[in-house]
Design a protein around this motif. Sequence first.
Motif, PDB file in Angstrom:
ATOM      1  N   TYR A  97      51.014 -22.505 -16.256  1.00  0.00           N
ATOM      2  CA  TYR A  97      49.958 -22.983 -15.363  1.00  0.00           C
ATOM      3  C   TYR A  97      49.886 -24.505 -15.343  1.00  0.00           C
ATOM      4  CZ  TYR A  97      48.345 -18.296 -14.404  1.00  0.00           C
ATOM      5  OH  TYR A  97      48.279 -16.995 -13.961  1.00  0.00           O
ATOM      6  N   GLN A 124      53.255 -16.302 -14.445  1.00  0.00           N
ATOM      7  CA  GLN A 124      52.023 -16.205 -13.646  1.00  0.00           C
ATOM      8  C   GLN A 124      51.839 -14.811 -13.063  1.00  0.00           C
ATOM      9  OE1 GLN A 124      51.588 -19.413 -10.832  1.00  0.00           O
ATOM     10  NE2 GLN A 124      51.031 -20.831 -12.454  1.00  0.00           N
ATOM     11  N   GLY A 125      52.891 -13.991 -13.090  1.00  0.00           N
ATOM     12  CA  GLY A 125      52.752 -12.632 -12.589  1.00  0.00           C
ATOM     13  C   GLY A 125      52.452 -11.619 -13.685  1.00  0.00           C
ATOM     14  N   THR A 126      52.328 -12.088 -14.926  1.00  0.00           N
ATOM     15  CA  THR A 126      52.094 -11.188 -16.057  1.00  0.00           C
ATOM     16  C   THR A 126      50.733 -11.500 -16.672  1.00  0.00           C
ATOM     17  OG1 THR A 126      54.444 -11.444 -16.510  1.00  0.00           O
ATOM     18  CG2 THR A 126      53.156 -10.303 -18.159  1.00  0.00           C
ATOM     19  N   PRO A 127      49.936 -10.490 -16.986  1.00  0.00           N
ATOM     20  CA  PRO A 127      48.649 -10.786 -17.628  1.00  0.00           C
ATOM     21  C   PRO A 127      48.866 -11.340 -19.035  1.00  0.00           C
ATOM     22  CG  PRO A 127      48.755  -8.489 -16.880  1.00  0.00           C
ATOM     23  CD  PRO A 127      50.124  -9.048 -16.780  1.00  0.00           C
ATOM     24  N   LEU A 147      36.431 -10.762 -21.000  1.00  0.00           N
ATOM     25  CA  LEU A 147      36.326  -9.742 -22.055  1.00  0.00           C
ATOM     26  C   LEU A 147      34.868  -9.543 -22.479  1.00  0.00           C
ATOM     27  CD1 LEU A 147      37.980  -7.946 -24.072  1.00  0.00           C
ATOM     28  CD2 LEU A 147      37.838  -9.863 -25.662  1.00  0.00           C
ATOM     29  N   GLN A 170      39.674 -22.607 -18.828  1.00  0.00           N
ATOM     30  CA  GLN A 170      40.442 -21.359 -18.782  1.00  0.00           C
ATOM     31  C   GLN A 170      41.067 -21.049 -20.135  1.00  0.00           C
ATOM     32  OE1 GLN A 170      40.616 -19.500 -16.042  1.00  0.00           O
ATOM     33  NE2 GLN A 170      39.443 -20.972 -14.862  1.00  0.00           N
ATOM     34  N   GLN A 228      56.961 -18.207 -12.080  1.00  0.00           N
ATOM     35  CA  GLN A 228      56.622 -16.987 -11.342  1.00  0.00           C
ATOM     36  C   GLN A 228      56.466 -15.791 -12.284  1.00  0.00           C
ATOM     37  OE1 GLN A 228      55.874 -16.286  -8.135  1.00  0.00           O
ATOM     38  NE2 GLN A 228      55.780 -18.498  -7.895  1.00  0.00           N
ATOM     39  N   LEU A 229      57.408 -15.676 -13.242  1.00  0.00           N
ATOM     40  CA  LEU A 229      57.349 -14.552 -14.184  1.00  0.00           C
ATOM     41  C   LEU A 229      56.061 -14.583 -14.992  1.00  0.00           C
ATOM     42  CD1 LEU A 229      60.922 -14.116 -15.726  1.00  0.00           C
ATOM     43  CD2 LEU A 229      59.771 -12.753 -13.996  1.00  0.00           C
ATOM     44  N   TYR A 231      56.291  -3.039 -23.305  1.00  0.00           N
ATOM     45  CA  TYR A 231      55.555  -4.172 -22.741  1.00  0.00           C
ATOM     46  C   TYR A 231      56.413  -5.002 -21.787  1.00  0.00           C
ATOM     47  CZ  TYR A 231      51.713  -2.960 -25.759  1.00  0.00           C
ATOM     48  OH  TYR A 231      50.680  -2.284 -26.356  1.00  0.00           O
ATOM     49  N   PHE A 252      50.402  -8.642 -26.360  1.00  0.00           N
ATOM     50  CA  PHE A 252      50.914  -7.392 -26.927  1.00  0.00           C
ATOM     51  C   PHE A 252      52.416  -7.493 -27.167  1.00  0.00           C
ATOM     52  CE2 PHE A 252      47.216  -4.936 -24.931  1.00  0.00           C
ATOM     53  CZ  PHE A 252      46.553  -4.848 -26.135  1.00  0.00           C
ATOM     54  N   LEU A 253      53.095  -8.118 -26.220  1.00  0.00           N
ATOM     55  CA  LEU A 253      54.548  -8.239 -26.319  1.00  0.00           C
ATOM     56  C   LEU A 253      54.934  -9.030 -27.575  1.00  0.00           C
ATOM     57  CD1 LEU A 253      57.075  -7.410 -24.810  1.00  0.00           C
ATOM     58  CD2 LEU A 253      56.982  -9.541 -23.564  1.00  0.00           C
ATOM     59  N   SER A 311      51.993  -7.968  -8.370  1.00  0.00           N
ATOM     60  CA  SER A 311      51.464  -9.219  -7.822  1.00  0.00           C
ATOM     61  C   SER A 311      52.274  -9.652  -6.598  1.00  0.00           C
ATOM     62  CB  SER A 311      51.391 -10.321  -8.878  1.00  0.00           C
ATOM     63  OG  SER A 311      52.631 -10.531  -9.469  1.00  0.00           O
ATOM     64  N   SER A 324      43.770  -5.993 -16.562  1.00  0.00           N
ATOM     65  CA  SER A 324      44.384  -5.466 -17.779  1.00  0.00           C
ATOM     66  C   SER A 324      43.385  -5.467 -18.936  1.00  0.00           C
ATOM     67  CB  SER A 324      45.606  -6.300 -18.153  1.00  0.00           C
ATOM     68  OG  SER A 324      45.238  -7.625 -18.423  1.00  0.00           O
ATOM     69  N   PHE A 369      53.179  -6.866 -30.907  1.00  0.00           N
ATOM     70  CA  PHE A 369      53.740  -5.546 -31.210  1.00  0.00           C
ATOM     71  C   PHE A 369      55.228  -5.468 -30.889  1.00  0.00           C
ATOM     72  CE2 PHE A 369      49.234  -4.504 -30.236  1.00  0.00           C
ATOM     73  CZ  PHE A 369      48.875  -4.076 -31.492  1.00  0.00           C
ATOM     74  N   GLY A 370      55.662  -6.233 -29.879  1.00  0.00           N
ATOM     75  CA  GLY A 370      57.041  -6.134 -29.425  1.00  0.00           C
ATOM     76  C   GLY A 370      58.021  -6.806 -30.363  1.00  0.00           C
ATOM     77  N   ALA A 412      55.208  -5.596 -18.081  1.00  0.00           N
ATOM     78  CA  ALA A 412      55.163  -6.944 -17.511  1.00  0.00           C
ATOM     79  C   ALA A 412      55.869  -6.951 -16.155  1.00  0.00           C
ATOM     80  CB  ALA A 412      55.818  -7.942 -18.461  1.00  0.00           C
ATOM     81  N   LEU A 467      45.621  -9.096 -12.261  1.00  0.00           N
ATOM     82  CA  LEU A 467      46.195  -9.293 -13.593  1.00  0.00           C
ATOM     83  C   LEU A 467      45.110  -9.182 -14.665  1.00  0.00           C
ATOM     84  CD1 LEU A 467      48.602 -12.263 -12.847  1.00  0.00           C
ATOM     85  CD2 LEU A 467      49.175  -9.860 -13.066  1.00  0.00           C
ATOM     86  N   LEU A 503      41.178 -13.274 -25.702  1.00  0.00           N
ATOM     87  CA  LEU A 503      42.126 -12.157 -25.697  1.00  0.00           C
ATOM     88  C   LEU A 503      42.895 -12.054 -27.003  1.00  0.00           C
ATOM     89  CD1 LEU A 503      43.481 -12.227 -22.061  1.00  0.00           C
ATOM     90  CD2 LEU A 503      41.609 -10.933 -23.036  1.00  0.00           C
ATOM     91  N   ALA A 534      57.574  -0.638 -28.764  1.00  0.00           N
ATOM     92  CA  ALA A 534      56.603  -1.588 -28.224  1.00  0.00           C
ATOM     93  C   ALA A 534      57.265  -2.622 -27.318  1.00  0.00           C
ATOM     94  CB  ALA A 534      55.877  -2.287 -29.366  1.00  0.00           C
ATOM     95  N   PHE A 535      58.406  -3.144 -27.771  1.00  0.00           N
ATOM     96  CA  PHE A 535      59.032  -4.230 -27.016  1.00  0.00           C
ATOM     97  C   PHE A 535      59.418  -3.769 -25.617  1.00  0.00           C
ATOM     98  CE2 PHE A 535      62.569  -6.958 -25.776  1.00  0.00           C
ATOM     99  CZ  PHE A 535      62.009  -8.197 -25.982  1.00  0.00           C
ATOM    100  N   TYR A 555      53.700  -5.395 -13.522  1.00  0.00           N
ATOM    101  CA  TYR A 555      52.656  -6.328 -13.081  1.00  0.00           C
ATOM    102  C   TYR A 555      53.231  -7.371 -12.118  1.00  0.00           C
ATOM    103  CZ  TYR A 555      48.690  -4.874 -15.930  1.00  0.00           C
ATOM    104  OH  TYR A 555      47.638  -4.181 -16.455  1.00  0.00           O
ATOM    105  N   ILE A 556      54.434  -7.858 -12.429  1.00  0.00           N
ATOM    106  CA  ILE A 556      55.044  -8.854 -11.547  1.00  0.00           C
ATOM    107  C   ILE A 556      55.276  -8.250 -10.161  1.00  0.00           C
ATOM    108  CG2 ILE A 556      57.146 -10.206 -11.146  1.00  0.00           C
ATOM    109  CD1 ILE A 556      57.237 -10.540 -14.249  1.00  0.00           C
ATOM    110  N   LEU A 578      47.200 -10.719 -21.550  1.00  0.00           N
ATOM    111  CA  LEU A 578      47.028  -9.621 -22.501  1.00  0.00           C
ATOM    112  C   LEU A 578      48.372  -8.964 -22.815  1.00  0.00           C
ATOM    113  CD1 LEU A 578      44.637  -8.220 -23.928  1.00  0.00           C
ATOM    114  CD2 LEU A 578      44.743  -6.478 -22.163  1.00  0.00           C
ATOM    115  N   VAL A 579      49.173  -8.748 -21.772  1.00  0.00           N
ATOM    116  CA  VAL A 579      50.478  -8.113 -21.969  1.00  0.00           C
ATOM    117  C   VAL A 579      51.409  -9.036 -22.759  1.00  0.00           C
ATOM    118  CG1 VAL A 579      52.526  -7.237 -20.791  1.00  0.00           C
ATOM    119  CG2 VAL A 579      50.261  -6.621 -19.960  1.00  0.00           C
TER     120      VAL A 579
END
Lengths: 227, 222
Positions: free
Chosen positions: B100, B61-64, A70, B153, B58-59, A191, B70-71, A202, A163, B74-75, A195, A160, B160, A187-188, A198-199, B66-67
Amino acid sequence: MNLNLDFAAIFERWPAFLEGALLTLQLAFIATLLGTVIGVLGAIGRRSSHPIIARICGVYVEAIRNTPLLVQIFLVYFGLASLGLKFSAFTVAAAALTINVGAYTTEIIRAGFDAIPRGQIEAAEGLALSRSQIYWHVVMLPAIEKVYPALTSQFVLLMLASSVTSQISAEELTAVANYIQSDTYRAFETYILVALVYIVLSLVMRAGFWLLGLVIFPRRRRLGTPL
Amino acid sequence: MGGSLNANHLMFLGYGALWTIGLSLIGLLGGGIAGFVIALCRISPSRIVRLLSAGYVQLIQGTPLLVIMFLTYFGLPALGVTVSPLMAAGASLTIFVSAYLGEIWRGCFESVPKPQWEAAEGLALSRSQRMMKVILPQAVQIATPPTVGFMVQIIKNTSLASVVGFVELARSGQIINNSLFEPFLIYTIIAVIYFALCYPLSLFSHRLEMRGGRARIELEAA
């Protein structure tokens, strides 16, 4: 908790998501390509017998690996602006990501170079291979082959991490999501969907690198070693 | 606008840096506990537990990250759950780190030589005894260098949390920049502070790795 989820309202926006996903892949592709070039040059530089070159490459790697992406993105963004250079957010994002992944790639490829046994090079010299032949066939290709799995997972991480460029308003996937959630107040759902995208991205990248590995390392394919 | 960088600004940055450290510790602690459970699930004798935990890893590690931030920030309110920036950032980091570290530690469990597991079984140790007295002490030794490396890391990723308005180092830099508008100077200072936090850990991790490598070579030579 009032659970009234409405994914349909979000699915309607699929063209915007698709566009964002394509831009994310573009960013990842550019940074992967240029990052590999930097990585190879950087790894050669770090092993250089010239102390100043080795030092510069070392400082680059450590500076990037020990600061957040960032902050690097902001530095490139505002640094270029303060030099009076105006670029699109996409260009700045691609540049920042390239600089970032270049450092990681340098370190990974260097590890590959270090793993080439001295005897292999001596054997190649004994067979009267030229210097460039030795560098390409005995050092470079086997080194990259050795670290190929580490390299590819670094590139997936890079995708990833792209983003984060939403913060300088590059219009990639996360920025699209931010826009859609502020537009729909869902929002929910937004996102969660992002997600999932993104999966999928990847997984697509992993599959792509696996196929690419089969093409560029035929020896490995014959040996049946998993990539 | 106006004014120049003064001691108050630096104090504010220092305060932000403390929150960066605090948030890193929350991530390390929460993610460490959850990651340990994940690592145990990944080597569980039950196939379903193994599959579920692998799916979780897997889920995530496949998602940033940042998301994920936000989830949670905001979610969850959209579902009627109120969360503060600290809660959102802490929870997101915990989830992220657990996937991780869980994966790193699974590797460490698995690299404890197989005969050690078998010998423990042969001595009729119970499952928990085998884990606590035989496997864990050796796994901890293997796990130390990569875990210290991963702490770098974690520290970097706390930056973020700034996007959900949590005032840590990066966010406090943004706030100062909004009043001074000297982005290049301020972000350079921020980068230097992050470097000062991370580099010693990187060096330490590298040294541990070297020492571990040497110990193993000596062991093999003996």
